[in-house]
Scaffold this active site. Sequence first.
Site, PDB file in Angstrom:
ATOM      1  N   TYR A 211       0.717  -1.305   0.017  1.00 11.70           N
ATOM      2  CA  TYR A 211      -0.017  -0.006   0.141  1.00 11.70           C
ATOM      3  C   TYR A 211       0.838   1.309   0.060  1.00 11.70           C
ATOM      4  O   TYR A 211       0.333   2.341  -0.351  1.00 11.70           O
ATOM      5  CB  TYR A 211      -0.957  -0.017   1.129  1.00 11.70           C
ATOM      6  CG  TYR A 211      -1.924  -0.865   1.020  1.00 11.70           C
ATOM      7  CD1 TYR A 211      -3.223  -0.614   0.608  1.00 11.70           C
ATOM      8  CD2 TYR A 211      -1.786  -2.129   1.599  1.00 11.70           C
ATOM      9  CE1 TYR A 211      -4.287  -1.630   0.326  1.00 11.70           C
ATOM     10  CE2 TYR A 211      -3.060  -3.244   1.377  1.00 11.70           C
ATOM     11  CZ  TYR A 211      -4.161  -2.738   0.770  1.00 11.70           C
ATOM     12  OH  TYR A 211      -5.113  -3.713   0.578  1.00 11.70           O
TER      13      TYR A 211
ATOM     14  N   SER B 276      -1.615  11.439  -1.400  1.00  8.00           N
ATOM     15  CA  SER B 276      -2.808  10.888  -2.338  1.00  8.00           C
ATOM     16  C   SER B 276      -3.527  11.716  -2.571  1.00  8.00           C
ATOM     17  O   SER B 276      -3.678  12.843  -2.188  1.00  8.00           O
ATOM     18  CB  SER B 276      -3.270   9.856  -1.448  1.00  8.00           C
ATOM     19  OG  SER B 276      -4.015  10.213  -0.157  1.00  8.00           O
TER      20      SER B 276
ATOM     21  N   ASN C 241      -6.982  13.715  -2.466  1.00  3.23           N
ATOM     22  CA  ASN C 241      -7.950  13.986  -1.450  1.00  3.23           C
ATOM     23  C   ASN C 241      -9.359  14.005  -2.013  1.00  3.23           C
ATOM     24  O   ASN C 241      -9.592  14.779  -2.530  1.00  3.23           O
ATOM     25  CB  ASN C 241      -7.411  15.208  -0.578  1.00  3.23           C
ATOM     26  CG  ASN C 241      -8.528  15.441   0.837  1.00  3.23           C
ATOM     27  OD1 ASN C 241      -9.640  15.038   0.661  1.00  3.23           O
ATOM     28  ND2 ASN C 241      -8.183  16.587   1.416  1.00  3.23           N
TER      29      ASN C 241
ATOM     30  N   ASN D  21      -6.598   4.798  -4.483  1.00  2.00           N
ATOM     31  CA  ASN D  21      -7.473   3.540  -3.818  1.00  2.00           C
ATOM     32  C   ASN D  21      -8.600   4.219  -2.868  1.00  2.00           C
ATOM     33  O   ASN D  21      -8.381   5.045  -2.142  1.00  2.00           O
ATOM     34  CB  ASN D  21      -6.681   2.890  -2.494  1.00  2.00           C
ATOM     35  CG  ASN D  21      -7.282   1.833  -1.676  1.00  2.00           C
ATOM     36  OD1 ASN D  21      -7.845   0.844  -2.274  1.00  2.00           O
ATOM     37  ND2 ASN D  21      -7.325   2.058  -0.199  1.00  2.00           N
ATOM     38  N   GLU D  22      -9.915   3.699  -3.494  1.00  2.00           N
ATOM     39  CA  GLU D  22     -11.144   4.278  -2.805  1.00  2.00           C
ATOM     40  C   GLU D  22     -11.240   5.873  -2.681  1.00  2.00           C
ATOM     41  O   GLU D  22     -11.323   6.459  -1.606  1.00  2.00           O
ATOM     42  CB  GLU D  22     -11.259   3.616  -1.299  1.00  2.00           C
ATOM     43  CG  GLU D  22     -11.453   2.162  -1.297  1.00  2.00           C
ATOM     44  CD  GLU D  22     -11.763   1.444  -0.071  1.00  2.00           C
ATOM     45  OE1 GLU D  22     -12.349   2.510   0.555  1.00  2.00           O
ATOM     46  OE2 GLU D  22     -12.000   0.266  -0.061  1.00  2.00           O
TER      47      GLU D  22
ATOM     48  N   ASP E 258     -16.756  -0.484  -2.646  1.00  2.00           N
ATOM     49  CA  ASP E 258     -17.776  -1.122  -3.205  1.00  2.00           C
ATOM     50  C   ASP E 258     -19.128  -0.551  -3.018  1.00  2.00           C
ATOM     51  O   ASP E 258     -19.942  -1.229  -2.369  1.00  2.00           O
ATOM     52  CB  ASP E 258     -17.953  -2.614  -2.917  1.00  2.00           C
ATOM     53  CG  ASP E 258     -19.068  -3.593  -3.028  1.00  2.00           C
ATOM     54  OD1 ASP E 258     -19.318  -3.421  -4.299  1.00  2.00           O
ATOM     55  OD2 ASP E 258     -19.342  -4.568  -2.289  1.00  2.00           O
TER      56      ASP E 258
ATOM     57  N   ARG F 208     -20.518   1.934  -7.909  1.00  2.00           N
ATOM     58  CA  ARG F 208     -19.539   0.772  -8.159  1.00  2.00           C
ATOM     59  C   ARG F 208     -19.699   0.682  -9.892  1.00  2.00           C
ATOM     60  O   ARG F 208     -18.721   0.493 -10.520  1.00  2.00           O
ATOM     61  CB  ARG F 208     -19.676  -0.476  -7.543  1.00  2.00           C
ATOM     62  CG  ARG F 208     -21.014  -1.132  -7.638  1.00  2.00           C
ATOM     63  CD  ARG F 208     -21.101  -2.128  -6.570  1.00  2.00           C
ATOM     64  NE  ARG F 208     -22.316  -2.677  -6.348  1.00  2.00           N
ATOM     65  CZ  ARG F 208     -23.127  -2.953  -5.249  1.00  2.00           C
ATOM     66  NH1 ARG F 208     -22.413  -3.331  -4.145  1.00  2.00           N
ATOM     67  NH2 ARG F 208     -24.411  -3.466  -5.109  1.00  2.00           N
TER      68      ARG F 208
ATOM     69  N   GLU G 272      -9.107  -6.082  -2.650  1.00  2.00           N
ATOM     70  CA  GLU G 272      -9.148  -6.659  -1.442  1.00  2.00           C
ATOM     71  C   GLU G 272     -10.541  -7.537  -1.252  1.00  2.00           C
ATOM     72  O   GLU G 272     -11.182  -7.018  -2.075  1.00  2.00           O
ATOM     73  CB  GLU G 272      -9.291  -5.446  -0.356  1.00  2.00           C
ATOM     74  CG  GLU G 272      -8.158  -4.690  -0.322  1.00  2.00           C
ATOM     75  CD  GLU G 272      -8.404  -3.238   0.466  1.00  2.00           C
ATOM     76  OE1 GLU G 272      -9.628  -3.193   1.191  1.00  2.00           O
ATOM     77  OE2 GLU G 272      -7.486  -2.425   0.742  1.00  2.00           O
TER      78      GLU G 272
END
Length: 304
Positions: free
Chosen positions: A92, A124, A126, A160-161, A202, A207, A262
Amino acid sequence: MLFKSLTTLATGAAFFAGVATAGDVPAIEVVGNKFFYSNNGSQFYMRGVAYQADTVNQTSGSTINDPLADYDSCSRDIPYLKKLDTNVIRVYAINTSLDHSQCLKALNDADIYVIADLSAPDTSINRDEPKWTVNLFNSYKSVVDAFANYTNVLGFFAGNEVTNNYTNTDASAFVKAAIRDVRQYISDKDYRKIPVGYSSNDDEKTRVELADYFACGDDDVKADFYGINMYEWCGKSDFKTSGYADRTAEFKNLSIPVFFSEYGCNEVRPRLFTEVEALYGSNMTDVWSGGIVYMYFEKPISTV
Ligand SMILES: *[C@@H]1O[C@H](CO)[C@@H](O)[C@H](O)[C@H]1NC(C)=O
Ligand SMILES: *[C@@H]1O[C@H](CO)[C@@H](O)[C@H](O)[C@H]1NC(C)=O
Ligand SMILES: *[C@@H]1O[C@H](CO)[C@@H](O)[C@H](O)[C@H]1NC(C)=O
Ligand SMILES: *[C@@H]1O[C@H](CO)[C@@H](O)[C@H](O)[C@H]1NC(C)=O
Ligand SMILES: *[C@@H]1O[C@H](CO)[C@@H](O)[C@H](O)[C@H]1NC(C)=O
Ligand SMILES: *[C@@H]1O[C@H](CO)[C@@H](O)[C@H](O)[C@H]1NC(C)=O
Ligand SMILES: *[C@@H]1O[C@H](CO)[C@@H](O)[C@H](O)[C@H]1NC(C)=O
């Protein structure tokens, strides 16, 4: 070009970054919506494990606790990963000022690939104030530079997300810009064509549209692959009840590889891992490219 041929003359053909030498695993390539071994065209199906103990080390104060910079730990764990038949780990956050060569080599020798996030806790996009800046691009580039020479680097996540619900879908445009620029950078540096993609949450309202958004456009702008962090199957569930059947139907036509970046759920104890049989069974293998089980170390659901 001229520079390149001169250096070749000076040091021999094996100089080129990313050129496999004997003992290097074959690179993995994306063709259509699946991953393949570049040496023989066999499909590559991820049997992955997320591998990062903690991103913050309170004792040392460093914000990145780098899983691939500590050979004692990675060499301790690789035999256990092998026992699980692992062929890829997800990391990560890495500290690009540290050396990763020993762990990457040991993973290579164990036929284990690495998929790495380019972001880190302090670097990252934001979701509440999305920007794609030169500083952020530089830190993403430094991760690419650190890993590009290794054929067992399967790919990079440019986020990521970042979007996590319908109120912040605008942030995904910045992630897509990051994917575009990182891919261009890889090409400008003459690195191997390492795939660059995204890892999504998700959320039921976003999604499918998000996946379509990342998969759409010309080759220079779309994501090379799409991961979804999947926590729907808890305890003793099944293909239908869990939601896996619906997700499989929804993602069936995605034009880029899709996998669980994941998966797991530890709300029901003991954790049974019954979802593994479904993910690697014929209900799912036509659509998904496997998954990355969360995770090697015991911790709550990722918030990285
Ligand atoms: C293709 O190469 C990979 C990596 O060496 C290997 O695991 C796989 O078994 C090979 N496929 C075939 C059909 O030989
Ligand atoms: C955290 O940092 C301390 C001090 O540098 C070190 O001794 C310890 O091993 C680190 N913890 C982990 C989990 O890496
Ligand atoms: C990266 O490692 C260096 C050298 O150990 C350390 O000084 C620095 O704080 C680390 N950076 C992060 C972001 O953890
Ligand atoms: C990658 O390989 C090139 C050529 O051998 C070398 O100059 C460069 O330092 C390597 N980079 C890393 C991060 O190992
Ligand atoms: C969407 O996510 C943001 C950031 O995590 C959160 O503050 C907000 O409450 C969420 N909104 C909805 C409708 O879920
Ligand atoms: C997938 O494509 C088929 C054939 O074009 C179509 O019938 C089906 O509705 C599509 N499914 C989804 C979920 O988009
Ligand atoms: C595949 O789907 C069928 C129909 O829902 C289900 O009965 C079966 O258990 C599933 N197989 C696995 C391995 O989950």
